[in-house]
Design an enzyme around this catalytic site. Sequence first.
Site, mmCIF file in Angstrom:
data_model
loop_
_atom_site.group_PDB
_atom_site.id
_atom_site.type_symbol
_atom_site.label_atom_id
_atom_site.label_comp_id
_atom_site.label_asym_id
_atom_site.label_seq_id
_atom_site.Cartn_x
_atom_site.Cartn_y
_atom_site.Cartn_z
ATOM 1 N N ALA A 1 0.163 -0.887 0.020
ATOM 2 C CA ALA A 1 0.298 0.472 -0.194
ATOM 3 C C ALA A 1 1.011 1.384 -0.343
ATOM 4 C CB ALA A 1 -1.057 0.242 1.544
ATOM 5 N N ARG B 1 -1.370 9.123 -10.707
ATOM 6 C CA ARG B 1 -2.465 8.429 -12.345
ATOM 7 C C ARG B 1 -4.210 9.031 -11.699
ATOM 8 N NH1 ARG B 1 -1.607 3.480 -15.520
ATOM 9 N NH2 ARG B 1 -0.581 3.038 -13.632
#
Length: 457
Positions: free
Chosen positions: A10, A16
């Site tokens: 994580a 993006r």
Amino acid sequence: MNNRYAVVLAAGQGTRMKSKLYKVMHPVMGKPMVGHVVDQAQAVNLDQVVTVTGVGAETVQEYLGEKSSYVLQEEQLGTAHAVKQAASELKDKEGTTLVICGDTPLLTADTLKGLVEFHEKEGAKATVLTAHANNPFGYGRVIRSEEGAVTKIVEQKDASEAEAAVQEINTGTYCFDNKALFETLEKVKNENVQGEYYLPDVIEILKNQSELVAAFQLDNMDEALGVNDRVALAQANKVMKERINEQHMRNGVTMIDPANTYIESDVVIGQDTLVEPGVYLKGSTTIGEDCTIGAHSVIVDSTIGNGVNVTSSMIEESIMGDYSDIGPSSHLRPQTVLKESVHIGNFVEVKKATIGKKTKIGHLTYVGDAELGEDINIGCGTVFVNYDGKNKHKITVGDNSFIGCNTNLIAPVTVEKNTYIAAGSTITDTVPENSLAIARARQTIKEDYINKMSIKD
């Protein structure tokens, strides 16, 4: 049974996503992606979860809390480098380690349990979770030998033309013999286009050492979705919504139009409840049996009893007792409690109030910071005037009272039981039991007023 561990990756920045919110904390049907991953992985009966964090580490730790221990990947140097950060927690332990990405919220508990059990049954050093993709672009390809054994996994950027044509893809989820994993991580190099340390290289190294590497293929490609941008996030929400709605329908809930019904992942609904189109049920909401949740209602973090009727209304952090009803176009704000068989009509707002059994608040009324007894009738246009500009004050109304239309109750004030308040009154003092309160100016008639006005003009 073997000891079992999980490493949740994580640490990715998620550029993006173009967001200030840490990628794995973006919600899918009300729950952060990393929350879905950890909750589903717990079905494997894990002894320990280690979450690898990066930018935004504090946010993830605050959300997951004691469900996991945490390690920090300060530099983003690839997936193998990320897993290696968990060495301080797991390196010397015996057992099976599940490695799973925090941005794969659609993986199910059944799949992860099946993967781990298959891995242990095969006695493999590593098992790759794979899927068949009609369009495999962007995914690592699983390369097999002529006998069908996994030989390596190659990333899209590094794939040859022949390798890029392979449609079996790596989902990014693996099982490893824990000790073999951390021993092999020391041998991974970054001789690739990106200059990163790839976790799939562990597979090739183990294979070159003649260790058994297995593959477990998904039945449903949807589960393999990794969320890297807002388009994929929307797709994940759509799949999760359909999955949640189907589960509720199979458990006895009726939905008129599941495609336009939104139920977050932690919501509980009883049998024979009807959910109409446009409904959004959020957070830790629980709804009982035999309810009707009418079109375009929104219910957030609330408890709804049995036989309740909600018509086009909003309910937040509130409780509705059995056989109560609300709406259309009314609003229960936080800390509202409706007891059994309470009626809330249209255009009513209630906030931080307890309403006793069988009390009726028909329409166009505001009730705030109040305690109402049983069998009370609140007339149209009544306002509980609870705010003096600086502080909120409480209003209490006793059982069996009748509040006439357009009454203003000025807090703090008490209306005792068995009382009447005349319509149009403004009540500032205690109304004693069994009494009638009238607090309005006496009507005055100015006869021939219109004619006098005409003469003046």
